[in-house]
Scaffold this motif. Structure first.
Motif, PDB file in Angstrom:
ATOM      1  N   ARG A  37       2.071 -21.197   5.068  1.00 18.25           N
ATOM      2  CA  ARG A  37       1.532 -21.450   6.151  1.00 18.25           C
ATOM      3  C   ARG A  37       2.632 -21.096   7.322  1.00 18.25           C
ATOM      4  NH1 ARG A  37       0.395 -27.618   5.301  1.00 18.25           N
ATOM      5  NH2 ARG A  37      -1.375 -26.681   3.901  1.00 18.25           N
ATOM      6  N   ASN A  38       3.690 -21.347   7.066  1.00 19.38           N
ATOM      7  CA  ASN A  38       4.953 -20.827   7.905  1.00 19.38           C
ATOM      8  C   ASN A  38       4.947 -19.586   8.360  1.00 19.38           C
ATOM      9  OD1 ASN A  38       5.997 -23.442   7.886  1.00 19.38           O
ATOM     10  ND2 ASN A  38       8.049 -22.727   7.639  1.00 19.38           N
ATOM     11  N   LEU A  39       4.287 -18.539   7.380  1.00 23.52           N
ATOM     12  CA  LEU A  39       4.257 -17.305   7.586  1.00 23.52           C
ATOM     13  C   LEU A  39       2.869 -16.821   8.562  1.00 23.52           C
ATOM     14  CD1 LEU A  39       5.717 -15.893   4.381  1.00 23.52           C
ATOM     15  CD2 LEU A  39       6.643 -15.894   6.557  1.00 23.52           C
ATOM     16  N   ASN A  40       1.960 -17.931   8.647  1.00 26.80           N
ATOM     17  CA  ASN A  40       0.763 -17.744   9.109  1.00 26.80           C
ATOM     18  C   ASN A  40      -0.101 -16.883   8.311  1.00 26.80           C
ATOM     19  OD1 ASN A  40       1.226 -19.462  11.567  1.00 26.80           O
ATOM     20  ND2 ASN A  40       2.689 -18.088  12.445  1.00 26.80           N
ATOM     21  N   MET A  41      -0.034 -16.930   7.137  1.00 28.14           N
ATOM     22  CA  MET A  41      -0.916 -16.176   6.378  1.00 28.14           C
ATOM     23  C   MET A  41      -1.730 -16.882   5.168  1.00 28.14           C
ATOM     24  SD  MET A  41       1.775 -13.564   4.441  1.00 28.14           S
ATOM     25  CE  MET A  41       2.550 -13.103   5.922  1.00 28.14           C
ATOM     26  N   ASP A  42      -2.553 -16.251   4.850  1.00 32.25           N
ATOM     27  CA  ASP A  42      -3.530 -16.677   3.466  1.00 32.25           C
ATOM     28  C   ASP A  42      -3.388 -15.775   2.499  1.00 32.25           C
ATOM     29  OD1 ASP A  42      -5.355 -17.483   1.605  1.00 32.25           O
ATOM     30  OD2 ASP A  42      -6.716 -18.141   3.153  1.00 32.25           O
ATOM     31  N   PRO A  43      -2.725 -16.076   1.377  1.00 29.91           N
ATOM     32  CA  PRO A  43      -2.405 -15.125   0.454  1.00 29.91           C
ATOM     33  C   PRO A  43      -3.888 -14.414  -0.182  1.00 29.91           C
ATOM     34  CG  PRO A  43      -2.156 -17.165  -0.481  1.00 29.91           C
ATOM     35  CD  PRO A  43      -2.175 -17.279   1.064  1.00 29.91           C
ATOM     36  N   TYR A  44      -5.000 -14.946  -0.110  1.00 26.97           N
ATOM     37  CA  TYR A  44      -6.181 -14.390  -0.509  1.00 26.97           C
ATOM     38  C   TYR A  44      -6.806 -13.287   0.785  1.00 26.97           C
ATOM     39  CZ  TYR A  44      -6.370 -18.318  -3.689  1.00 26.97           C
ATOM     40  OH  TYR A  44      -5.946 -19.268  -4.790  1.00 26.97           O
ATOM     41  N   ASP A  45      -6.096 -13.387   1.796  1.00 30.64           N
ATOM     42  CA  ASP A  45      -6.526 -12.215   2.901  1.00 30.64           C
ATOM     43  C   ASP A  45      -5.590 -11.144   2.589  1.00 30.64           C
ATOM     44  OD1 ASP A  45      -8.448 -13.904   3.711  1.00 30.64           O
ATOM     45  OD2 ASP A  45      -7.132 -14.892   5.411  1.00 30.64           O
ATOM     46  N   LEU A  46      -4.538 -11.218   1.820  1.00 31.20           N
ATOM     47  CA  LEU A  46      -3.600 -10.032   1.661  1.00 31.20           C
ATOM     48  C   LEU A  46      -4.402  -8.865   0.997  1.00 31.20           C
ATOM     49  CD1 LEU A  46      -0.036 -11.708   0.770  1.00 31.20           C
ATOM     50  CD2 LEU A  46      -0.813 -10.813   3.002  1.00 31.20           C
ATOM     51  N   SER A  47      -3.884  -7.716   1.254  1.00 30.10           N
ATOM     52  CA  SER A  47      -4.283  -6.412   0.635  1.00 30.10           C
ATOM     53  C   SER A  47      -3.238  -5.650   0.275  1.00 30.10           C
ATOM     54  CB  SER A  47      -5.299  -5.698   1.397  1.00 30.10           C
ATOM     55  OG  SER A  47      -4.454  -5.283   2.804  1.00 30.10           O
ATOM     56  N   VAL A  48      -3.276  -4.525  -0.336  1.00 32.92           N
ATOM     57  CA  VAL A  48      -2.092  -3.748  -0.787  1.00 32.92           C
ATOM     58  C   VAL A  48      -1.574  -3.104   0.493  1.00 32.92           C
ATOM     59  CG1 VAL A  48      -1.480  -1.455  -1.666  1.00 32.92           C
ATOM     60  CG2 VAL A  48      -2.685  -3.117  -3.087  1.00 32.92           C
ATOM     61  N   ASP A  49      -2.315  -2.907   1.493  1.00 32.84           N
ATOM     62  CA  ASP A  49      -1.731  -2.247   2.866  1.00 32.84           C
ATOM     63  C   ASP A  49      -0.909  -3.344   3.433  1.00 32.84           C
ATOM     64  OD1 ASP A  49      -2.813   0.133   2.712  1.00 32.84           O
ATOM     65  OD2 ASP A  49      -4.559  -0.232   3.457  1.00 32.84           O
ATOM     66  N   SER A  50      -1.688  -4.761   3.718  1.00 35.95           N
ATOM     67  CA  SER A  50      -0.788  -5.743   4.356  1.00 35.95           C
ATOM     68  C   SER A  50       0.563  -6.283   3.710  1.00 35.95           C
ATOM     69  CB  SER A  50      -1.860  -6.987   4.700  1.00 35.95           C
ATOM     70  OG  SER A  50      -2.308  -7.259   3.547  1.00 35.95           O
ATOM     71  N   LEU A  51       0.421  -6.178   2.327  1.00 35.34           N
ATOM     72  CA  LEU A  51       1.661  -6.263   1.505  1.00 35.34           C
ATOM     73  C   LEU A  51       2.984  -5.388   1.968  1.00 35.34           C
ATOM     74  CD1 LEU A  51       1.899  -8.098  -0.675  1.00 35.34           C
ATOM     75  CD2 LEU A  51       2.104  -6.413  -2.130  1.00 35.34           C
ATOM     76  N   ASP A  52       2.558  -4.174   2.238  1.00 38.21           N
ATOM     77  CA  ASP A  52       3.437  -3.308   3.121  1.00 38.21           C
ATOM     78  C   ASP A  52       4.972  -3.162   2.477  1.00 38.21           C
ATOM     79  OD1 ASP A  52       4.262  -1.522   5.116  1.00 38.21           O
ATOM     80  OD2 ASP A  52       5.223  -3.328   6.449  1.00 38.21           O
ATOM     81  N   VAL A  53       4.830  -2.751   1.125  1.00 37.91           N
ATOM     82  CA  VAL A  53       5.948  -2.460   0.092  1.00 37.91           C
ATOM     83  C   VAL A  53       6.069  -1.077  -0.003  1.00 37.91           C
ATOM     84  CG1 VAL A  53       6.259  -4.942  -0.417  1.00 37.91           C
ATOM     85  CG2 VAL A  53       4.898  -3.337  -1.735  1.00 37.91           C
ATOM     86  N   HIS A  54       5.085  -0.237   0.620  1.00 40.30           N
ATOM     87  CA  HIS A  54       5.236   1.151   0.097  1.00 40.30           C
ATOM     88  C   HIS A  54       6.254   1.935   1.150  1.00 40.30           C
ATOM     89  CE1 HIS A  54       3.743   5.208  -1.230  1.00 40.30           C
ATOM     90  NE2 HIS A  54       3.587   4.621  -2.432  1.00 40.30           N
ATOM     91  N   ALA A  55       7.049   2.776   0.654  1.00 37.83           N
ATOM     92  CA  ALA A  55       7.743   3.798   1.297  1.00 37.83           C
ATOM     93  C   ALA A  55       6.796   4.815   1.852  1.00 37.83           C
ATOM     94  CB  ALA A  55       8.981   4.102   0.686  1.00 37.83           C
ATOM     95  N   GLY A  56       7.222   5.236   2.986  1.00 36.89           N
ATOM     96  CA  GLY A  56       6.322   6.349   3.609  1.00 36.89           C
ATOM     97  C   GLY A  56       7.053   7.410   4.547  1.00 36.89           C
ATOM     98  N   ARG A  57       6.344   8.039   5.442  1.00 36.35           N
ATOM     99  CA  ARG A  57       7.150   8.934   6.531  1.00 36.35           C
ATOM    100  C   ARG A  57       8.161   8.066   7.211  1.00 36.35           C
ATOM    101  NH1 ARG A  57       2.687  11.289  10.434  1.00 36.35           N
ATOM    102  NH2 ARG A  57       2.025  11.985   8.561  1.00 36.35           N
ATOM    103  N   HIS A  58       7.941   6.888   7.586  1.00 37.20           N
ATOM    104  CA  HIS A  58       8.898   6.138   8.672  1.00 37.20           C
ATOM    105  C   HIS A  58       9.983   5.800   7.481  1.00 37.20           C
ATOM    106  CE1 HIS A  58       6.221   3.444   6.470  1.00 37.20           C
ATOM    107  NE2 HIS A  58       6.918   2.416   6.491  1.00 37.20           N
TER     108      HIS A  58
END
Length: 443
Positions: A37-58
């Motif tokens: 709730r403090n993070l303003n998110m619902d875990p059921y709305d999370l996706s692999v993309d929004s989890l954002d733990v993948h390293a890439g070009r940046h």
């Protein structure tokens, strides 16, 4: 674990433990529901993309951004709850997810892993805490051995006044191990945990520059009181010295010993590879060897094992097509393919298969090439002899005599060629040394 695995685990845990106290922040205890709730998110709305733990070009040449990727959804709170051994719930969630990964390994039967756990050196209590976590949650698997990684972050501890000098950091890392070795009854949990530890790793951003050149003039660890971080070679030497003494003691007492397998040659100075050549049992990465034919030749002659991770390097320091793994393999260096942070660099549930499949396709590796890499992987691992017997009962012998083609699928002619070529190279050097010794000195 993969990104998808972590996401599923977070959602499953939230469904079962939403009202459980999992975090203490600013003296206030928070439930899992309150954290989200403090993070303003619902875990059921999370996706692999929004989890954002993948390293890439940046993350390319940006080690700081790579480290930040360990925070799911960019939230350090979730990292502490799900990916730490020492937290408000005593690392229970981290243990659970590791046991799920271990279960998958056991199901596949022929896959083994050597995950890393960190010991930082800020306090002597870290070892007891880690061992307690391991025993309490029974984080044991016949398909896993553990590596202890030591981040090179003395400068951070010094700035926070956690250690007065570098010697204290070394004491915090190694003194508990000597105590547990000499008095196992007093340190039962650590004594048991060390049976499942195969070696030590030294990790951090190798591209960091140091003005200090390590030599006999360098200050001793107890004299290193500045806020500056010691250079790579300084860390490597003192880790090697302590591990060597510890191994000699444990060997005398009939206990298990440890390998020294630092991350080395991924970036930074070529001198890192010189330091590791003199001290390490294995190295990880070794990309910079391609810049020095002489060092490459030394690593070949000594057959120093090199665990390479092209997919990791592709996101951090070197494009995949420029990776020297195929050249090293064809020259006869002892190289293997290894995963490096599957959560960040791989997409599937089979990260090691990803490494092999992409390497085989991109470099058009033959079946014999792939099998030789896999055989090297088993040889250079910290697994016990009983497990390595999968390669054949005579796997310790040189050349084709140590190769059981029915188990390794590596052609006998390949093994015979490797051994004959290496023996010829070594004989050239012996002959050169002999002729040099016999040549009279010129006035």
């Amino acid at each position: 674990m993969s990104q998808k695995h972590l996401l599923t685990f977070i959602q499953k845990t939230y469904k079962m433990d939403a009202d459980r106290v999992v975090l203490e922040k600013g003296g206030q205890k928070m439930t899992l529901q309150q954290v989200f709730r403090n993070l303003n998110m619902d875990p059921y709305d999370l996706s692999v993309d929004s989890l954002d733990v993948h390293a890439g070009r940046h993350t390319f040449h940006r080690f700081d951004k790579f480290n930040a990727k360990y925070n799911p959804v960019g939230a350090s709170e979730l990292r502490e709850i799900f990916l730490k051994t020492d937290n408000c719930i005593n690392g229970e969630y981290f243990a659970q997810i590791i046991k799920e990964v271990a279960h998958d390994l056991e199901e596949s039967k022929y896959q083994y892993a050597e995950p890393r756990l960190s010991i930082y050196g800020s306090s002597p209590d870290e070892w007891e805490s880690l061992a307690k976590w391991f025993i309490e949650h029974q984080v044991y698997s016949p398909n896993m051995k553990w590596m202890i990684q030591v981040p090179r972050i003395y400068d951070i501890f010094k700035s926070k006044k956690l250690v007065p000098n570098f010697a204290r950091m070394l004491e915090n890392i190694f003194f508990p191990l000597f105590e547990a070795t000499l008095d196992p009854q007093k340190h039962k949990e650590l004594h048991i945990f060390l049976k499942y530890v195969s070696g030590f790793d030294s990790v951090d951003d190798e591209s960091k520059h140091s003005d200090h050149m390590f030599s006999f003039r360098s200050p001793k660890p107890e004299q290193w009181t500045t806020d500056d971080n010691p250079p790579y070679s300084y860390y490597i030497f003192y880790m090697y010295a302590n591990i060597m003494v510890l191994n000699n003691l444990r060997k005398e007492l009939g206990l298990s010993t440890f390998q020294f397998r630092p991350h080395c040659g991924e970036a930074g100075s070529i001198t890192h590879l010189v330091s590791a050549f003199l001290t390490a049992d294995n190295i990880s990465h070794g990309l910079n060897l391609k810049q020095s034919p002489v060092l490459q030749y030394l690593y070949y002659l000594a057959q120093v094992p090199i665990a390479m991770s092209p997919l990791s390097n592709n996101s951090l320091f070197l494009e995949y097509s420029k990776n020297p793994l195929r050249d090293f393999l064809h020259k006869g260096l002892c190289v293997s393919l290894s995963t490096d942070d599957p959560m960040q660099f791989h997409y599937t549930k089979e990260p090691l298969m990803e490494e092999y499949a992409i390497a085989a396709q991109l470099w058009k590796l033959s079946t014999c090439d792939v099998c030789e890499i896999a055989r090297n992987s088993v040889l250079q691992s910290g697994l016990c002899h009983q497990v390595k017997h999968f390669l054949g009962l005579n796997y310790l012998k040189d050349g084709h005599e140590g190769n059981d083609i029915r188990r390794t699928n590596v052609a006998q002619i390949r093994m015979a060629y490797r051994h004959e070529t290496l023996c010829n190279e070594l004989s050239f050097i012996v002959d050169a040394v002999k002729s040099e010794a016999m040549t009279p000195l010129q006035e």
